[in-house]
Scaffold this motif. Structure first.
Motif, PDB file in Angstrom:
ATOM      1  N   LEU A 133       0.811  -1.212   0.000  1.00  0.00           N
ATOM      2  CA  LEU A 133       0.000   0.000   0.000  1.00  0.00           C
ATOM      3  C   LEU A 133       0.845   1.263   0.000  1.00  0.00           C
ATOM      4  CD1 LEU A 133      -2.884  -1.005   2.448  1.00  0.00           C
ATOM      5  CD2 LEU A 133      -2.916  -0.920  -0.049  1.00  0.00           C
ATOM      6  N   VAL A 134       2.086   1.144   0.492  1.00  0.00           N
ATOM      7  CA  VAL A 134       2.985   2.306   0.476  1.00  0.00           C
ATOM      8  C   VAL A 134       3.495   2.552  -0.946  1.00  0.00           C
ATOM      9  CG1 VAL A 134       5.162   3.251   1.323  1.00  0.00           C
ATOM     10  CG2 VAL A 134       3.680   1.945   2.866  1.00  0.00           C
ATOM     11  N   ILE A 135       3.891   1.452  -1.616  1.00  0.00           N
ATOM     12  CA  ILE A 135       4.407   1.567  -2.986  1.00  0.00           C
ATOM     13  C   ILE A 135       3.286   1.918  -3.956  1.00  0.00           C
ATOM     14  CG2 ILE A 135       5.522   0.344  -4.888  1.00  0.00           C
ATOM     15  CD1 ILE A 135       6.968  -1.367  -2.794  1.00  0.00           C
ATOM     16  N   MET A 136       2.205   1.134  -3.913  1.00  0.00           N
ATOM     17  CA  MET A 136       1.082   1.346  -4.842  1.00  0.00           C
ATOM     18  C   MET A 136       0.092   2.335  -4.236  1.00  0.00           C
ATOM     19  SD  MET A 136       2.058  -0.449  -7.359  1.00  0.00           S
ATOM     20  CE  MET A 136       0.636  -0.263  -8.403  1.00  0.00           C
ATOM     21  N   ASN A 137       0.571   3.515  -3.932  1.00  0.00           N
ATOM     22  CA  ASN A 137      -0.295   4.549  -3.367  1.00  0.00           C
ATOM     23  C   ASN A 137      -1.133   5.191  -4.480  1.00  0.00           C
ATOM     24  OD1 ASN A 137       1.228   7.081  -4.386  1.00  0.00           O
ATOM     25  ND2 ASN A 137       2.834   5.853  -3.404  1.00  0.00           N
ATOM     26  N   PRO A 138      -2.223   5.886  -4.119  1.00  0.00           N
ATOM     27  CA  PRO A 138      -3.106   6.479  -5.134  1.00  0.00           C
ATOM     28  C   PRO A 138      -2.386   7.391  -6.122  1.00  0.00           C
ATOM     29  CG  PRO A 138      -4.156   6.529  -2.985  1.00  0.00           C
ATOM     30  CD  PRO A 138      -2.752   6.055  -2.754  1.00  0.00           C
ATOM     31  N   ARG A 139      -1.363   8.115  -5.624  1.00  0.00           N
ATOM     32  CA  ARG A 139      -0.640   9.030  -6.515  1.00  0.00           C
ATOM     33  C   ARG A 139       0.101   8.258  -7.602  1.00  0.00           C
ATOM     34  NH1 ARG A 139       3.085  13.585  -3.856  1.00  0.00           N
ATOM     35  NH2 ARG A 139       0.981  14.187  -3.172  1.00  0.00           N
ATOM     36  N   LEU A 140       0.773   7.159  -7.229  1.00  0.00           N
ATOM     37  CA  LEU A 140       1.503   6.360  -8.216  1.00  0.00           C
ATOM     38  C   LEU A 140       0.536   5.689  -9.189  1.00  0.00           C
ATOM     39  CD1 LEU A 140       4.123   5.124  -9.303  1.00  0.00           C
ATOM     40  CD2 LEU A 140       3.819   3.233  -7.690  1.00  0.00           C
TER      41      LEU A 140
END
Length: 312
Positions: A133-140
């Motif tokens: 969830l940190v890597i695939m955050n909404p911004r990314l």
């Protein structure tokens, strides 16, 4: 046949799937049914994802985008086919043909890009679950989708601008059921060398690189699964990839089938039939694959129907 400047051409003639008049009502019924199933199936996937908070995750964000693309993809082709069959006309305007080529390239390219992004999403989820969830955050996630749109927009626009430089003959017949770039280049009356080179380069870059990205992601996933000691853990982790693998196999399998059919045989009929698989059948089957093989989507659809039932 006298060649004229492309600015004088008002229309092309699409030969369609069959010129047999007795088959036209059957083709109309089949195409209309497949189109409605495609629209309904993909809309249900989108509604299920929007309405169910359990599906508000990166994987289903990409899936909803894929369903939207599939609706747009088929809507670029089938309505015009249905109209031509109904009116018993083969004509498509010069501008209309170019518009169809443009949007077909955009949505076909976006399909491949999104499948690659979804493979990367599965790689992060399985190989780096604690940081997912940190890597695939909404911004990314938003950035990846916008990047896909940006690349395919400019590539498709470049193709159209190059096509605008070509000349065509009067009453040009396109041996296909829609305006496909390769078929347009074949019927051009002027030299298409630059167009062909650009087509080969972009096909290699936008076809090979995304597929390589998918293979790389799944090689890492398989490597990670092999290090797991629990068989149940392996099955649970890989089961989240089942639907995506099925869609990838269908997408690239049908695309390869079209390429091989055009390379092996020069029959336009076989090429058209092969094209039906990836332009019409694949977008129609995608919702079934995700709803039947994915418990979360199946559950969300069940809750969606149960919410709508009291209103009936």
């Amino acid at each position: 046949m006298e060649a004229r400047n492309h600015t004088e051409i008002s229309e092309f003639l699409l030969l369609g799937l069959s010129e047999d008049p007795e088959l036209q009502p059957f083709l109309f019924g089949v195409l209309l049914s497949m189109y409605l199933v495609t629209i309904l199936g993909n809309l249900l996937i989108i509604l299920a994802i929007i309405s169910d908070s359990h599906l508000h995750s990166p994987m289903y964000f990409f899936l909803s985008n894929l369903s939207s693309i599939d609706i747009s993809f088929t809507s670029t082709i089938i309505p015009k086919m249905l109209m031509n069959i109904q009116t018993q006309s083969k004509a498509i305007s010069y501008i209309g043909c170019f518009i169809q080529v443009y949007f077909f390239m955009i949505f076909a390219g976006m399909d491949g890009f999104l499948l690659t992004v979804m493979a990367y999403d599965r790689y992060v989820a399985i190989c780096h679950p604690l940081h997912y969830l940190v890597i695939m955050n909404p911004r990314l996630c938003g950035f990846l989708v916008l990047l896909c749109w940006f690349i395919i927009f400019w590539v498709s626009l470049a193709h159209i601008l190059l096509m605008r430089q070509l000349s065509f003959c009067v009453h040009t017949e396109i041996p296909h059921f829609f305006c496909e770039l390769t078929q347009i280049l074949k019927v051009a009356c002027s030299d298409t060398l630059i167009n062909d080179i650009f087509l080969y380069v972009t096909t290699a870059l936008l076809g090979v690189f995304p597929f390589t990205g998918i293979l790389f992601s799944y090689s890492k996933i398989v490597s990670s699964l092999m290090r797991m000691s629990s068989i149940e853990g392996k099955y649970k982790a890989f089961s989240t990839c089942g639907s995506h693998l099925s869609v990838v196999s269908l997408y690239y399998g049908t695309s390869l089938g079209v390429y091989l059919s055009s390379a092996v045989t020069h029959s336009t009929h076989y090429n058209s039939v092969a094209s039906v698989m990836y332009t019409i059948v694949t977008p129609m089957l995608n919702p079934f694959i995700y709803s039947l093989r994915n418990k979360d989507v199946k559950g969300a659809l069940g809750r969606l129907f149960s919410q709508g039932a009291p209103c009936l």
